[in-house]
Design a protein around this motif. Structure first.
Motif, PDB file in Angstrom:
ATOM      1  N   SER A 110       0.858  -1.177   0.000  1.00 54.08           N
ATOM      2  CA  SER A 110       0.000   0.000   0.000  1.00 54.08           C
ATOM      3  C   SER A 110       0.894   1.227   0.000  1.00 54.08           C
ATOM      4  CB  SER A 110      -0.918   0.006   1.208  1.00 54.08           C
ATOM      5  OG  SER A 110      -0.157   0.221   2.368  1.00 54.08           O
ATOM      6  N   GLY A 111       0.355   2.311  -0.475  1.00 57.27           N
ATOM      7  CA  GLY A 111       1.173   3.498  -0.574  1.00 57.27           C
ATOM      8  C   GLY A 111       0.323   4.704  -0.853  1.00 57.27           C
ATOM      9  N   GLU A 112       0.927   5.706  -1.419  1.00 51.36           N
ATOM     10  CA  GLU A 112       0.192   6.937  -1.674  1.00 51.36           C
ATOM     11  C   GLU A 112      -0.803   6.739  -2.833  1.00 51.36           C
ATOM     12  OE1 GLU A 112       4.091   7.673  -3.914  1.00 51.36           O
ATOM     13  OE2 GLU A 112       3.198   6.171  -2.635  1.00 51.36           O
ATOM     14  N   ALA A 113      -1.625   7.751  -3.035  1.00 46.99           N
ATOM     15  CA  ALA A 113      -2.710   7.634  -4.005  1.00 46.99           C
ATOM     16  C   ALA A 113      -2.201   7.360  -5.417  1.00 46.99           C
ATOM     17  CB  ALA A 113      -3.556   8.904  -3.989  1.00 46.99           C
ATOM     18  N   ARG A 114      -1.086   8.004  -5.779  1.00 49.88           N
ATOM     19  CA  ARG A 114      -0.596   7.832  -7.144  1.00 49.88           C
ATOM     20  C   ARG A 114      -0.152   6.405  -7.378  1.00 49.88           C
ATOM     21  NH1 ARG A 114       4.301  10.938  -9.471  1.00 49.88           N
ATOM     22  NH2 ARG A 114       4.716   8.997 -10.544  1.00 49.88           N
ATOM     23  N   GLN A 115       0.460   5.854  -6.350  1.00 51.34           N
ATOM     24  CA  GLN A 115       0.896   4.468  -6.412  1.00 51.34           C
ATOM     25  C   GLN A 115      -0.304   3.557  -6.676  1.00 51.34           C
ATOM     26  OE1 GLN A 115       3.622   2.851  -6.360  1.00 51.34           O
ATOM     27  NE2 GLN A 115       3.145   0.822  -5.591  1.00 51.34           N
ATOM     28  N   ALA A 116      -1.379   3.793  -5.917  1.00 51.61           N
ATOM     29  CA  ALA A 116      -2.585   2.978  -6.067  1.00 51.61           C
ATOM     30  C   ALA A 116      -3.151   3.131  -7.478  1.00 51.61           C
ATOM     31  CB  ALA A 116      -3.618   3.378  -5.028  1.00 51.61           C
ATOM     32  N   GLU A 117      -3.139   4.343  -7.995  1.00 48.27           N
ATOM     33  CA  GLU A 117      -3.651   4.592  -9.342  1.00 48.27           C
ATOM     34  C   GLU A 117      -2.821   3.829 -10.374  1.00 48.27           C
ATOM     35  OE1 GLU A 117      -6.337   5.901 -10.328  1.00 48.27           O
ATOM     36  OE2 GLU A 117      -5.879   5.821 -12.473  1.00 48.27           O
ATOM     37  N   ASN A 118      -1.505   3.841 -10.186  1.00 48.05           N
ATOM     38  CA  ASN A 118      -0.633   3.085 -11.092  1.00 48.05           C
ATOM     39  C   ASN A 118      -0.928   1.599 -11.046  1.00 48.05           C
ATOM     40  OD1 ASN A 118       0.787   5.076 -12.313  1.00 48.05           O
ATOM     41  ND2 ASN A 118       2.530   5.005 -10.929  1.00 48.05           N
ATOM     42  N   VAL A 119      -1.183   1.099  -9.843  1.00 50.59           N
ATOM     43  CA  VAL A 119      -1.491  -0.324  -9.715  1.00 50.59           C
ATOM     44  C   VAL A 119      -2.784  -0.645 -10.448  1.00 50.59           C
ATOM     45  CG1 VAL A 119      -2.108  -2.173  -8.123  1.00 50.59           C
ATOM     46  CG2 VAL A 119      -0.264  -0.604  -7.528  1.00 50.59           C
ATOM     47  N   ARG A 120      -3.787   0.222 -10.280  1.00 56.83           N
ATOM     48  CA  ARG A 120      -5.062  -0.020 -10.961  1.00 56.83           C
ATOM     49  C   ARG A 120      -4.860  -0.025 -12.477  1.00 56.83           C
ATOM     50  NH1 ARG A 120      -7.190   3.073  -6.520  1.00 56.83           N
ATOM     51  NH2 ARG A 120      -6.922   5.041  -7.597  1.00 56.83           N
ATOM     52  N   LYS A 121      -4.088   0.940 -12.953  1.00 57.94           N
ATOM     53  CA  LYS A 121      -3.846   0.998 -14.395  1.00 57.94           C
ATOM     54  C   LYS A 121      -3.069  -0.227 -14.859  1.00 57.94           C
ATOM     55  CE  LYS A 121      -2.653   5.216 -16.078  1.00 57.94           C
ATOM     56  NZ  LYS A 121      -1.900   6.474 -15.999  1.00 57.94           N
ATOM     57  N   MET A 122      -2.117  -0.653 -14.020  1.00 54.40           N
ATOM     58  CA  MET A 122      -1.340  -1.813 -14.408  1.00 54.40           C
ATOM     59  C   MET A 122      -2.229  -3.049 -14.514  1.00 54.40           C
ATOM     60  SD  MET A 122       1.899  -3.626 -12.656  1.00 54.40           S
ATOM     61  CE  MET A 122       0.902  -4.241 -11.355  1.00 54.40           C
ATOM     62  N   LEU A 123      -3.128  -3.196 -13.565  1.00 50.55           N
ATOM     63  CA  LEU A 123      -4.038  -4.346 -13.591  1.00 50.55           C
ATOM     64  C   LEU A 123      -4.820  -4.378 -14.902  1.00 50.55           C
ATOM     65  CD1 LEU A 123      -5.454  -4.415  -9.967  1.00 50.55           C
ATOM     66  CD2 LEU A 123      -4.181  -6.228 -11.109  1.00 50.55           C
ATOM     67  N   VAL A 124      -5.329  -3.213 -15.267  1.00 56.04           N
ATOM     68  CA  VAL A 124      -6.108  -3.142 -16.503  1.00 56.04           C
ATOM     69  C   VAL A 124      -5.212  -3.406 -17.707  1.00 56.04           C
ATOM     70  CG1 VAL A 124      -7.566  -1.702 -17.943  1.00 56.04           C
ATOM     71  CG2 VAL A 124      -7.788  -1.589 -15.460  1.00 56.04           C
ATOM     72  N   ALA A 125      -4.014  -2.805 -17.673  1.00 57.81           N
ATOM     73  CA  ALA A 125      -3.091  -2.980 -18.800  1.00 57.81           C
ATOM     74  C   ALA A 125      -2.700  -4.437 -18.959  1.00 57.81           C
ATOM     75  CB  ALA A 125      -1.850  -2.122 -18.596  1.00 57.81           C
ATOM     76  N   MET A 126      -2.433  -5.092 -17.828  1.00 52.83           N
ATOM     77  CA  MET A 126      -1.959  -6.469 -17.896  1.00 52.83           C
ATOM     78  C   MET A 126      -3.055  -7.435 -18.297  1.00 52.83           C
ATOM     79  SD  MET A 126       0.686  -7.092 -14.838  1.00 52.83           S
ATOM     80  CE  MET A 126       0.880  -8.808 -15.295  1.00 52.83           C
ATOM     81  N   SER A 127      -4.296  -7.092 -17.986  1.00 55.60           N
ATOM     82  CA  SER A 127      -5.355  -8.055 -18.248  1.00 55.60           C
ATOM     83  C   SER A 127      -5.678  -8.144 -19.737  1.00 55.60           C
ATOM     84  CB  SER A 127      -6.603  -7.698 -17.462  1.00 55.60           C
ATOM     85  OG  SER A 127      -6.976  -6.390 -17.753  1.00 55.60           O
TER      86      SER A 127
END
Ligand code: MN
Length: 723
Positions: A110-127
């Protein structure tokens, strides 16, 4: 416990014709391979894939998604293989199962908001396919529902991750019921006490509130349906725990101060009715100022549409009311999934513009991917390549870095820290040693290896992608070049001083050197030494500054005496150049022409100083100039007194007819221009292209002859070829 029949019923309730054979087959298969495995709760493992598949069926996704839900843990937890799944269920299902497995291997810090946003984008990108993400969401939801059997520490971690990553992701995709449930489940495990408190209070209110809800629903029903003859479905509900908690925290208030705990929803037949119902309600109850929002006219980013208003209800209490059509409601509850189901319903028919507009939120996500021209192409992009211009990679600590596509391990090093970049000697990608120029892929974990002795090298510029890394490397290289030039400049000056028996360090200390620098237009001594090192000025010009006018005159005479023909020097005339190029402030400098731009007299020029190799001549605007240090650029000009011929490329577009080429060559020879090369090829439509290399003395001469060639019958264009 969910049974196979429940899943099938759920699928059929949405579309009765659905083929469920594959689902049955997948059920048998997953039961077989998971056989003997138990969950923490003591239940057979099969409970989990069934639960997940049921959630997917509730989302009204296609059969392949439901099958993937049943199989989603088989690759990871059983002996099943990709080949087997491919053979039994086809490449489509295999792709989905593989995708979910890939996502499951990733854990997040877990981390700051931007980190979380990057993770969300990565999930979508990877799927790569949104169905993969939806199966993953269903998986997470079912795991959250059965979290009580997991040990507290892990439970907390999973809840945090759910609250930071998956609930917002569900919200982005517009699947609100999943978002609400994920939030409440996470809230329950992360803040047990407030959760308990809100739960109890809501429960206590329940009976009373239930009566109140019924009363209001009844009243609205009478008013809307009976008196005004509009069809509407009216319901009231208590807000979910987490949204009450968030409101309490945001406004620092107690539970009792949270109004609008009850929200009413009115679902109408069409948009016109939405506004008519709104008018009725505002006439019945006083609206609260500033609380009306028209998300029908202006949909939210996740394409949510509804009218929102807060009014003072029958007892003077604040009541929140949402009004929307059936279709808007489906979108609000199911989000992207509703779109999916809708799309399947229309079969092969192309999605209309209206549907495209509903994808506005995706377009918002795609802000950086600007070149979406064609709607069909856009839909393709949505499906497989959502964040195609970014890659998302992990640090060994699990932080996600977003980099542009094509970024290398070295870019990653610079994204971590400038010093890490400067001293980077190698990288381990997913545990394996990889070269610095290795291109990164989504989900890679990168460990950067450093060595304090390492320094940025010039060839790094050939493969770094980010401008951040490029600029950092460049600035180091420039600083080094400067330092080297300064040293060389100092050596040159020392030698020259020795020759004239001048004590340089004395001149330095007395400030004479500094004054000389100023006199010659440099900021300080160092700047002047750099210029000397680059060869922009000569050492003798520096020494001249130390001399009295008489000394200067004597020195000049001494130089002149050494020249062979003194008489010719008497008359002052422009310096003569061998190359036809005059270099500002420098005599006898070696001049070369760049092989790239072939300048001819008349073109504007830029010179680039290359230590030891003189000056390279480029035409202004030549692409090669961009790769050179602007500090090394000097002013150069054509020597008017000197005429040489320069080879230049010419292209002629003309009709493919006999004799035309002879006409062209005769025009050239009439003007005294030499042809060194000629080739012609026929094009479609009776046209031909003719390429020539000719020797001209100036731009004027070239322009003139091109105009003459264009006058030949059948020639449509004669142009100079640059580069
Ligand atoms: Mn699972």
């Amino acid at each position: 416990m969910i049974r196979l029949q429940d899943i099938i019923d759920q699928m059929r309730s949405h579309s009765p014709e659905t083929n469920v054979d594959e689902v049955k087959k997948a059920y048998v298969y997953t039961a077989k391979v998971h056989q003997g495995q138990v969950r923490r709760s003591g239940e057979p493992y099969l409970v989990h894939p069934l639960g997940v598949a049921y959630i997917i069926a509730q989302l009204n996704l296609d059969q392949a998604s439901v099958v993937a839900g049943l199989l989603h843990d088989t690759l990871e937890d059983t002996l099943a293989t990709e080949t087997e799944i491919n053979e039994l269920f086809g490449p489509n299902v295999r792709f989905l199962v593989e995708g979910v497995t890939k996502l499951s291997k990733i854990t997040f810090t877990s981390g700051e908001a931007r980190q979380a946003e990057n993770v969300r984008k990565m999930l979508v990108a990877m799927s790569q396919d949104l169905r993969v993400i939806l199966v993953k969401l269903a998986d997470r939801l079912h795991n959250m529902r059965t979290l009580e059997f997991i040990e507290p520490k892990r439970r907390e971690m999973i809840s945090k991750e759910t609250l930071e990553i998956f609930a917002p992701l569900a919200n982005r995709l517009g699947i609100h019921w999943i978002r609400r449930e994920l939030e409440d489940l996470s809230f329950k495990w992360l803040n047990p006490e407030p959760f308990q408190e809100i739960s109890e209070k809501l429960e206590k209110m329940q009976e009373e509130q239930q009566k109140y809800i019924e009363e209001v629903v009844d009243f609205l029903n009478r008013t809307i349906s009976e008196e005004n003859k509009m069809q509407a479905t009216i319901s009231g509900r208590l807000k979910h725990h987490y949204s009450i908690f968030r409101k309490m925290k945001k406004k620092s208030i107690d539970f009792d101060q949270v109004f609008d705990i009850i929200a009413f929803r009115i679902i109408t037949e069409d948009i016109g009715d939405c506004y008519r119902v709104l008018g009725l309600i505002h006439a019945l109850w006083k609206p609260v100022a500033g609380r009306f929002k028209d998300y029908i006219a202006m949909p939210k980013i996740n394409r949510y549409q509804s009218l929102h208003t807060t009014v003072l209800g029958p007892y003077g209490e604040r009541v929140e009311i949402q009004i929307r059509t059936r279709k808007m409601h489906n979108v609000a509850e199911q989000g992207i999934a509703a779109h999916w189901a809708y799309k399947e319903g229309v079969g092969e028919k192309l999605i209309e513009d209206k549907e495209l507009a509903q994808f506005a939120w995706l377009r918002e996500l795609l802000r950086q991917q600007k070149d979406v021209k064609d709607p069909v192409e856009f839909l393709e992009t949505v499906k497989v390549d959502l964040f195609s211009d970014e890659v998302f990679c992990f640090t060994p600590q699990g932080h996600v870095k977003a980099l542009p596509k094509g970024a290398t391990a070295l870019d990653f090093a610079y994204a971590v820290h400038t010093e890490v970049g400067h001293h980077c000697v190698g990288a381990k990608i997913n545990g394996k040693i990889a070269p610095l120029r290795q291109k990164l892929r989504n989900g890679d974990t990168i460990e950067i290896l450093t060595n304090p002795k390492q320094k940025p090298s010039k060839d790094w510029l050939s493969f770094v992608k980010t401008s951040r890394a490029k600029n950092k490397v460049r600035s180091v290289i420039r600083a080094e070049q400067r330092k080297r030039s300064q040293e060389i400049g100092r050596e040159i000056l020392e030698k020259e001083c020795k020759r004239h028996k001048i004590n340089l360090s004395k001149k330095w200390k007395s400030g004479d050197l500094g004054r000389a620098a100023e006199e010659l237009g440099y900021k300080n001594t160092d700047e002047m030494l750099v210029a000397l090192g680059y060869g922009k000025i000569s050492a003798s010009r520096v020494l001249e500054q130390f001399m009295t006018p008489e000394q200067r005159k004597l020195a000049q005479e001494a130089i002149d005496e050494t020249r062979p023909s003194r008489a010719s020097q008497v008359v002052k005339r422009p310096r003569k150049s061998k190359s036809g190029i005059l270099v500002e402030g420098m005599d006898d400098v070696m001049v070369r022409f760049g092989k790239c731009c072939n300048p001819i007299p008349g073109d504007n020029l830029v010179g680039v100083i290359t230590r030891g190799r003189g000056v390279t001549v480029h035409a202004e605007g030549c692409r090669r100039l961009r790769d050179t240090d602007p500090e090394r650029h000097i002013e150069i000009n054509w020597d008017a007194a000197h005429s040489t011929v320069h080879t230049v490329g010419v292209r002629i577009h003309c009709e493919d007819r006999p004799g035309l080429l002879a006409n062209v060559t005769s025009v050239l020879s009439d003007t005294g221009i030499n042809i060194s090369q000629i080739s012609a090829r026929a094009e479609d439509g009776g046209m031909a292209v003719c390429n020539l290399k000719v020797s001209v003395a100036s731009l004027d001469q070239l322009t003139d002859v091109l105009r003459q060639i264009e006058k030949i019958k059948g020639v449509s264009l004669a142009e100079r070829v640059k580069e």
